[in-house]
Design a protein around this motif. Structure first.
Motif, PDB file in Angstrom:
ATOM      1  N   VAL A   1       4.041   5.602 -10.070  1.00  0.00           N
ATOM      2  CA  VAL A   1       4.969   6.169  -9.089  1.00  0.00           C
ATOM      3  C   VAL A   1       6.380   5.792  -9.535  1.00  0.00           C
TER       4      VAL A   1
ATOM      5  N   ALA B   1       5.130  -7.110   7.650  1.00  0.00           N
ATOM      6  CA  ALA B   1       5.605  -8.463   7.966  1.00  0.00           C
ATOM      7  C   ALA B   1       6.515  -9.049   6.891  1.00  0.00           C
TER       8      ALA B   1
ATOM      9  N   LYS C   1      -2.545  -1.120 -15.366  1.00  0.00           N
ATOM     10  CA  LYS C   1      -2.360  -1.367 -13.937  1.00  0.00           C
ATOM     11  C   LYS C   1      -0.883  -1.571 -13.692  1.00  0.00           C
ATOM     12  N   VAL C   2      -0.361  -0.841 -12.733  1.00  0.00           N
ATOM     13  CA  VAL C   2       1.049  -0.997 -12.364  1.00  0.00           C
ATOM     14  C   VAL C   2       1.095  -1.926 -11.172  1.00  0.00           C
TER      15      VAL C   2
ATOM     16  N   GLY D   1       4.472  -0.010  -4.076  1.00  0.00           N
ATOM     17  CA  GLY D   1       3.348  -0.905  -3.748  1.00  0.00           C
ATOM     18  C   GLY D   1       2.942  -0.807  -2.285  1.00  0.00           C
TER      19      GLY D   1
ATOM     20  N   GLY E   1       3.630  -4.028  -8.207  1.00  0.00           N
ATOM     21  CA  GLY E   1       4.929  -4.118  -7.540  1.00  0.00           C
ATOM     22  C   GLY E   1       5.227  -5.570  -7.213  1.00  0.00           C
ATOM     23  N   GLY E   2       5.091  -5.941  -5.944  1.00  0.00           N
ATOM     24  CA  GLY E   2       5.377  -7.320  -5.532  1.00  0.00           C
ATOM     25  C   GLY E   2       4.186  -8.252  -5.707  1.00  0.00           C
ATOM     26  N   GLY E   3       3.022  -7.709  -6.077  1.00  0.00           N
ATOM     27  CA  GLY E   3       1.830  -8.554  -6.262  1.00  0.00           C
ATOM     28  C   GLY E   3       1.385  -9.234  -4.970  1.00  0.00           C
ATOM     29  N   HIS E   4       1.633  -8.607  -3.852  1.00  0.00           N
ATOM     30  CA  HIS E   4       1.306  -9.234  -2.565  1.00  0.00           C
ATOM     31  C   HIS E   4      -0.085  -8.884  -2.052  1.00  0.00           C
ATOM     32  N   SER E   5      -0.759  -7.928  -2.673  1.00  0.00           N
ATOM     33  CA  SER E   5      -2.029  -7.491  -2.088  1.00  0.00           C
ATOM     34  C   SER E   5      -3.061  -8.620  -2.092  1.00  0.00           C
TER      35      SER E   5
ATOM     36  N   THR F   1      -1.046   1.009  -0.766  1.00  0.00           N
ATOM     37  CA  THR F   1      -2.203   0.441  -0.058  1.00  0.00           C
ATOM     38  C   THR F   1      -2.191   0.779   1.433  1.00  0.00           C
TER      39      THR F   1
ATOM     40  N   ALA G   1       7.182  -3.936  -3.139  1.00  0.00           N
ATOM     41  CA  ALA G   1       7.868  -2.803  -3.763  1.00  0.00           C
ATOM     42  C   ALA G   1       7.596  -1.505  -2.998  1.00  0.00           C
TER      43      ALA G   1
ATOM     44  N   HIS H   1       1.087  -1.141   6.999  1.00  0.00           N
ATOM     45  CA  HIS H   1       1.376  -0.682   8.363  1.00  0.00           C
ATOM     46  C   HIS H   1       2.041  -1.799   9.143  1.00  0.00           C
TER      47      HIS H   1
ATOM     48  N   HIS I   1      -8.344  -1.979   5.453  1.00  0.00           N
ATOM     49  CA  HIS I   1      -7.025  -1.923   4.794  1.00  0.00           C
ATOM     50  C   HIS I   1      -7.282  -1.965   3.291  1.00  0.00           C
TER      51      HIS I   1
END
Ligand SMILES: Cc1cc2nc3c(=O)[nH]c(=O)nc-3n(C[C@H](O)[C@H](O)[C@H](O)COP(=O)(O)OP(=O)(O)OC[C@H]3O[C@@H](n4cnc5c(N)ncnc54)[C@H](O)[C@@H]3O)c2cc1C
Length: 445
Positions: free
Chosen positions: A182, A117, A53-54, A125, A56-60, A129, A122, A132, A400
């Motif tokens: 990516v 927001a 698993k790649v 990242g 990025g910012g781990g924000h999901s 997802t 990243a 928007h 989302h």
């Protein structure tokens, strides 16, 4: 890579997303600095039959970025590779945070036309997802991507754009992290700009009855609805040539207001009926007067998200906005035990052609609901969540991808006309499912 150098993964790392609502314990955690290192990790995964698993910012706010096998954190692959001033395009490594990219672009007199927001996320990242913002003339963030490169499960590097590997491009612009790593993303930018933000109070009836006017009046229009009331805060953001400024700040510091909010929300976990009064009180305290602000675009698009929260955010066809919101309001009125924290944030986005975009071939309204976690405490939300999902599904909604939802492959097959095309690209690029995890199994199996 120098001979004899081997890429090392770290054991014992605990991964948690930003809201600390989902986490996992990757067997090995890697922070590669080059494509060769990533290739080596993929080789190792293949030999040991591990998934990858790649992140990025781990924000999901879901388990989309979780794994107990190998995790690749892209934070060290964060360079700006090329700025093409003529075309106003920038090529970056997938791990670059948008917060760094915003500053770099600004040095070249450029900017991204729209942002979510937060920018501690990243490049790969956010597009992964379908992040928007708002603005009916603006698509979701992946619509700003004009090219990207993927390192696939077999170790091959694929370039894609509208003209090269066009099918893979329409899949990879919103890739869910399941097509490969990516490596680079090329964004179409615009000349740097300032935004004038005006926030003012209104009512739900007024906003829903004059939605088209609001959409035309402001390029980046959105509104916040305060559930259990008619209260709405309308937010207009528009490009301006005026110099930066902000409304005189009120004696009551916003920060103090938020500390109070967290405390009151915590109290309301014992007395849920308080939520309705909390929503009204904070509307009066923080959102009932007109506020103006002018700053460089990214400082206006981004705002401070202070509280950890659970969240859902579905896109419905724009013409369903009024009906759906009024149904949600009625459902709350008819179920006094079902409480909803403020705000319900309503945003808009232009339709596009990206296969797994919630806005695929239709202009859309995103309706974001939240339940805070005061001092980390989970607040019951099942009823609210299911009621909301029911309304969104009834109106042809699509969830989302970053945010938790209860949909599975059967739902996505109905929601997305191009779902089979995405599946066939995914199966071709990753036949053994190296880049899948629990979240993605629900999507594809
Ligand atoms: C406070 C907050 C505010 C937010 N605001 C908004 C908002 O305004 N609008 C909105 O739409 N969303 C919003 N989000 C959601 C956020 O934009 C998305 O979750 C976004 O995907 C986060 O980016 P990230 O880098 O943290 O991705 P991660 O969560 O790290 O990863 C997301 C997906 O991308 C994949 N991935 C990451 N990097 C790569 C790579 N290099 N190669 C392959 N796959 C990769 C991961 O495997 C995963 O599938 C918000 C989230 C938070 C916590």
């Amino acid at each position: 890579m120098p001979m004899g150098h081997e890429v090392h993964g770290q054991g014992g790392v605990k991964f948690q997303n930003w809201a600390k609502t989902y986490g996992s314990s990757p067997e090995l955690y890697f922070q590669p600095t080059s494509v060769e290192e990533i290739r080596e990790i993929l080789d190792m995964a293949r030999q040991r039959d591990k998934r990858v698993k790649v992140v990025g910012g781990g924000h999901s706010p879901s388990d989309i970025a979780c794994t107990d096998d190998f995790m690749i954190q892209m934070g060290k692959m964060n360079r700006v590779l090329k700025v093409d001033k003529e075309k106003q395009q920038v090529t970056v490594e997938g791990g670059i945070f948008l917060s760094d990219l915003n500053v770099e672009l600004s040095k070249h007199g450029l900017a991204l036309a729209n942002l979510g927001a937060v920018s501690e996320v990243a490049a790969a990242g956010v597009i992964g997802t379908g992040t928007h913002n708002t603005g009916i003339k603006h698509g979701i963030l992946p619509t700003q991507v004009v090219a990207l490169t993927l390192l696939t499960a077999s170790g091959e590097i694929l370039e894609c754009s509208e003209s090269i590997n066009a099918d893979i491009f329409q899949a990879a612009r919103l890739h869910l992290g399941c097509l490969g790593v990516v490596l680079t993303v090329t964004f179409q930018c615009v000349p740097q700009f300032h935004l004038h933000e005006v926030a003012f109070p209104s009512t739900l009836t007024e906003v829903l009855d004059h939605l088209d006017d609001h959409l035309q009046r402001s390029q980046y229009f959105r509104f916040l609805w305060f559930p259990h009331s008619e209260n709405v805060s309308v937010i207009y953001q528009d490009p301006t040539n005026k110099p930066p400024s902000s409304s005189a700040s009120w004696w009551w510091d916003y920060a103090v207001g938020y500390y109070l909010l967290e405390f009151l929300l915590w109290i309301s976990t014992f007395v849920p009926s308080l939520v309705c009064w909390i929503n009204r009180f904070f509307f009066w305290l923080l959102f009932s007067s007109r506020v103006e602000n002018i700053a460089i675009s990214y400082k206006i698009f981004n705002y401070e998200c202070r509280f950890k929260q659970h969240v859902q955010d579905w896109a419905i066809p724009i013409e369903k906005t009024k009906e759906a919101l009024l149904e949600l309001k009625a459902a709350l009125e008819n179920n006094p035990k079902m409480v909803a924290h403020y705000p319900v944030e309503v945003r808009f986005a232009r339709g596009d052609e990206i296969w797994l975009s919630p806005c695929f071939q239709r202009d859309s309204c995103y309706m974001n609901i939240i339940m805070y976690r005061p001092y980390g405490k989970n607040v019951p939300r099942l009823n609210y969540w299911l009621t909301y999902e029911g309304i969104m599904k009834k109106h042809g909604g699509r969830p989302h991808w970053a945010k938790a939802h209860s949909c599975t492959r059967k739902d996505f097959e109905k929601m997305y006309p191009a779902f089979p095309k995405f599946c066939s690209v995914r199966e071709k690029l990753d036949p053994t499912g190296m880049f899948l995890n629990t979240y993605l199994e629900k999507v594809f199996y």
